[in-house]
Scaffold this motif. Sequence first.
Motif, PDB file in Angstrom:
ATOM      1  N   LEU A 339      -9.322  53.300   2.226  1.00 54.84           N
ATOM      2  CA  LEU A 339      -9.967  52.008   2.454  1.00 54.84           C
ATOM      3  C   LEU A 339      -8.929  50.905   2.647  1.00 54.84           C
ATOM      4  O   LEU A 339      -9.085  50.030   3.510  1.00 54.84           O
ATOM      5  CB  LEU A 339     -10.873  51.662   1.268  1.00 54.84           C
ATOM      6  CG  LEU A 339     -12.150  52.496   1.135  1.00 54.84           C
ATOM      7  CD1 LEU A 339     -12.882  52.133  -0.152  1.00 54.84           C
ATOM      8  CD2 LEU A 339     -13.060  52.295   2.340  1.00 54.84           C
ATOM      9  N   GLN A 340      -7.861  50.933   1.856  1.00 56.81           N
ATOM     10  CA  GLN A 340      -6.834  49.907   2.000  1.00 56.81           C
ATOM     11  C   GLN A 340      -6.064  50.075   3.297  1.00 56.81           C
ATOM     12  O   GLN A 340      -5.616  49.094   3.885  1.00 56.81           O
ATOM     13  CB  GLN A 340      -5.896  49.949   0.804  1.00 56.81           C
ATOM     14  CG  GLN A 340      -6.579  49.464  -0.474  1.00 56.81           C
ATOM     15  CD  GLN A 340      -5.609  49.294  -1.607  1.00 56.81           C
ATOM     16  OE1 GLN A 340      -4.631  50.028  -1.696  1.00 56.81           O
ATOM     17  NE2 GLN A 340      -5.866  48.359  -2.489  1.00 56.81           N
ATOM     18  N   ALA A 341      -5.893  51.334   3.734  1.00 59.48           N
ATOM     19  CA  ALA A 341      -5.227  51.548   5.014  1.00 59.48           C
ATOM     20  C   ALA A 341      -6.049  50.977   6.171  1.00 59.48           C
ATOM     21  O   ALA A 341      -5.504  50.517   7.167  1.00 59.48           O
ATOM     22  CB  ALA A 341      -4.984  53.042   5.226  1.00 59.48           C
ATOM     23  N   ARG A 342      -7.354  51.005   6.034  1.00 56.28           N
ATOM     24  CA  ARG A 342      -8.216  50.431   7.069  1.00 56.28           C
ATOM     25  C   ARG A 342      -8.393  48.922   6.911  1.00 56.28           C
ATOM     26  O   ARG A 342      -9.098  48.281   7.689  1.00 56.28           O
ATOM     27  CB  ARG A 342      -9.594  51.097   7.011  1.00 56.28           C
ATOM     28  CG  ARG A 342      -9.589  52.540   7.488  1.00 56.28           C
ATOM     29  CD  ARG A 342     -10.935  53.187   7.226  1.00 56.28           C
ATOM     30  NE  ARG A 342     -12.020  52.477   7.890  1.00 56.28           N
ATOM     31  CZ  ARG A 342     -12.422  52.706   9.129  1.00 56.28           C
ATOM     32  NH1 ARG A 342     -11.805  53.648   9.839  1.00 56.28           N
ATOM     33  NH2 ARG A 342     -13.416  52.040   9.674  1.00 56.28           N
ATOM     34  N   ARG A 343      -7.740  48.379   5.834  1.00 56.69           N
ATOM     35  CA  ARG A 343      -7.768  46.929   5.576  1.00 56.69           C
ATOM     36  C   ARG A 343      -9.181  46.394   5.404  1.00 56.69           C
ATOM     37  O   ARG A 343      -9.483  45.251   5.734  1.00 56.69           O
ATOM     38  CB  ARG A 343      -7.073  46.160   6.701  1.00 56.69           C
ATOM     39  CG  ARG A 343      -5.622  46.521   6.824  1.00 56.69           C
ATOM     40  CD  ARG A 343      -4.972  45.699   7.913  1.00 56.69           C
ATOM     41  NE  ARG A 343      -3.587  46.082   8.106  1.00 56.69           N
ATOM     42  CZ  ARG A 343      -2.594  45.673   7.347  1.00 56.69           C
ATOM     43  NH1 ARG A 343      -2.845  44.848   6.365  1.00 56.69           N
ATOM     44  NH2 ARG A 343      -1.363  46.074   7.574  1.00 56.69           N
ATOM     45  N   GLU A 344     -10.047  47.243   4.883  1.00 56.77           N
ATOM     46  CA  GLU A 344     -11.389  46.760   4.596  1.00 56.77           C
ATOM     47  C   GLU A 344     -11.430  46.022   3.262  1.00 56.77           C
ATOM     48  O   GLU A 344     -12.253  45.142   3.058  1.00 56.77           O
ATOM     49  CB  GLU A 344     -12.369  47.929   4.551  1.00 56.77           C
ATOM     50  CG  GLU A 344     -12.563  48.568   5.899  1.00 56.77           C
ATOM     51  CD  GLU A 344     -13.601  49.662   5.832  1.00 56.77           C
ATOM     52  OE1 GLU A 344     -13.703  50.415   6.811  1.00 56.77           O
ATOM     53  OE2 GLU A 344     -14.298  49.774   4.818  1.00 56.77           O
ATOM     54  N   TYR A 345     -10.511  46.436   2.328  1.00 53.07           N
ATOM     55  CA  TYR A 345     -10.467  45.792   1.018  1.00 53.07           C
ATOM     56  C   TYR A 345      -9.019  45.451   0.700  1.00 53.07           C
ATOM     57  O   TYR A 345      -8.382  46.142  -0.087  1.00 53.07           O
ATOM     58  CB  TYR A 345     -11.025  46.721  -0.066  1.00 53.07           C
ATOM     59  CG  TYR A 345     -12.481  47.006   0.108  1.00 53.07           C
ATOM     60  CD1 TYR A 345     -13.435  46.153  -0.419  1.00 53.07           C
ATOM     61  CD2 TYR A 345     -12.886  48.143   0.802  1.00 53.07           C
ATOM     62  CE1 TYR A 345     -14.772  46.419  -0.268  1.00 53.07           C
ATOM     63  CE2 TYR A 345     -14.237  48.416   0.971  1.00 53.07           C
ATOM     64  CZ  TYR A 345     -15.176  47.543   0.433  1.00 53.07           C
ATOM     65  OH  TYR A 345     -16.498  47.815   0.594  1.00 53.07           O
ATOM     66  N   PRO A 346      -8.426  44.400   1.361  1.00 50.54           N
ATOM     67  CA  PRO A 346      -7.032  44.060   1.072  1.00 50.54           C
ATOM     68  C   PRO A 346      -6.855  43.593  -0.358  1.00 50.54           C
ATOM     69  O   PRO A 346      -7.763  43.001  -0.947  1.00 50.54           O
ATOM     70  CB  PRO A 346      -6.735  42.922   2.067  1.00 50.54           C
ATOM     71  CG  PRO A 346      -8.083  42.314   2.327  1.00 50.54           C
ATOM     72  CD  PRO A 346      -9.074  43.435   2.254  1.00 50.54           C
ATOM     73  N   ALA A 347      -5.680  43.865  -0.886  1.00 49.05           N
ATOM     74  CA  ALA A 347      -5.378  43.411  -2.243  1.00 49.05           C
ATOM     75  C   ALA A 347      -5.197  41.901  -2.259  1.00 49.05           C
ATOM     76  O   ALA A 347      -4.867  41.274  -1.258  1.00 49.05           O
ATOM     77  CB  ALA A 347      -4.111  44.092  -2.759  1.00 49.05           C
ATOM     78  N   THR A 348      -5.426  41.278  -3.395  1.00 44.59           N
ATOM     79  CA  THR A 348      -5.273  39.829  -3.539  1.00 44.59           C
ATOM     80  C   THR A 348      -3.829  39.505  -3.857  1.00 44.59           C
ATOM     81  O   THR A 348      -3.315  39.896  -4.902  1.00 44.59           O
ATOM     82  CB  THR A 348      -6.173  39.312  -4.671  1.00 44.59           C
ATOM     83  OG1 THR A 348      -7.514  39.731  -4.386  1.00 44.59           O
ATOM     84  CG2 THR A 348      -6.115  37.806  -4.761  1.00 44.59           C
ATOM     85  N   PRO A 349      -3.078  38.780  -2.946  1.00 42.67           N
ATOM     86  CA  PRO A 349      -1.657  38.524  -3.198  1.00 42.67           C
ATOM     87  C   PRO A 349      -1.405  37.811  -4.507  1.00 42.67           C
ATOM     88  O   PRO A 349      -0.462  38.132  -5.224  1.00 42.67           O
ATOM     89  CB  PRO A 349      -1.255  37.655  -1.990  1.00 42.67           C
ATOM     90  CG  PRO A 349      -2.277  37.953  -0.937  1.00 42.67           C
ATOM     91  CD  PRO A 349      -3.549  38.225  -1.669  1.00 42.67           C
TER      92      PRO A 349
END
Length: 433
Positions: A339-349
């Motif tokens: 999911l993160q690779a697809r950037r659907e749920y990016p982490a919060t900086p």
Amino acid sequence: MNTTLSVILLLSVPGVPLLLALPVLRSRLSWPCHLAILPAAILLIFPAVVSIDVPWLLFGTGLGVGGASRLLLAMSVVLWAAAATLLRTATSRSTDNHPATFFLLTMAGNLGTILATGLVGFFAFSTLMGYGFYGLLVTTGNAGARRAGRAYLGLLILADLALFEVLLITAATTGDLGFEAVHHAMAQSPSLGLYLSMVVFGFAAKAGIWPLHFWLPLAFRSARPVVALLLGGVPVAIALLGMVRWLPLGEITSTKLGLIIQGIGVAAMLYAILAGLIRAQLKLLPAYAVIITTGLFVTALGTGLADPAAWEGYGNLALYYIVSLGLGLAVLAVTIGWLQARREYPATPAMQTADSNPWFERWPGAVVRWGAKIGFYTLPGLRSSWLAKMGCLRQICAWQGILDNVEHSLQRWTFASTLLLLLAMVFVFLAAC
């Protein structure tokens, strides 16, 4: 299956990945990480109980598989096959890269631990697995993974010291270090309390059970997918397996220790739920899932120590629980990575920056902010003094520089690292003889 084939097959399960860890051997083969799993996969085909005894080595150690332990071996084969595919995809080559060496060393230790039928064999293979996994973590990760590796390495050393002490206590009590003989001997030993405490501490440190969990969030947040996939099924699952096999569950009653362990398990689950709700980061979800599931496991373990009849009723489900934990966490880690690779749920900086600080800097900051709200303005000065002292301490700590050099060497000197780990394993065997 005849005896000769059983001996060859059982020795090949940890032996083939151990040999292929040497770059000079695996460079001549295609797909060496996949080939290393082949003996374990073949062993799963034979439905009968297979075991061998080696009476001349390590107090009569042995290897064997049967019953529920076959499920553990099947789980490991699936995880290592998936991890080998990810490793080859990530590096394009799996024959001469540095992570492959530690990958194969960790695999040899993991498979050997599942097959071990005695304390010494379990200890030797789990030690190899632990230090191999540390090498895999720091050579495939970034600065965050190296920080997690340092924390894991520190706990690993303390855990191995505790478990080695347990070996000495057990060897002084009985000459047979097979699991069943040890359970019977230690149940009647005056050193039972010390034995139980050291075993619980040692494997709790290896599994990252709360409050010894602080390396888990760092590892899940920073590790590459191949390491994140293995985190639940290798260090955590094998440590829980160690508790089940080393503790004389169902044969003793230890009410006080059982209640303490149950309290730790409940506190771990509450902590993970609250921390997960406060931080709410998708990439940390596997770490909190580990803390909750291991907390539930140790709660059941404490119940079994306090009431042997209860363990007799549900103890057989422990290995199935460990298998479900390893596979479930692997699926969760892979899904979140996808999911993160697809950037659907990016982490919060912002949250990543705050959580990247060590706990001894983050917690005083929270206390200072809370004190300022209620009128205590002397806390900022104390916090500055604390941070200054910790900064000086961090600068003068020689061990940090040594660890950095070791990590740098691990990335450059594959041959030397491999031989060092093999030498450490041989030393453990000789020391236990």
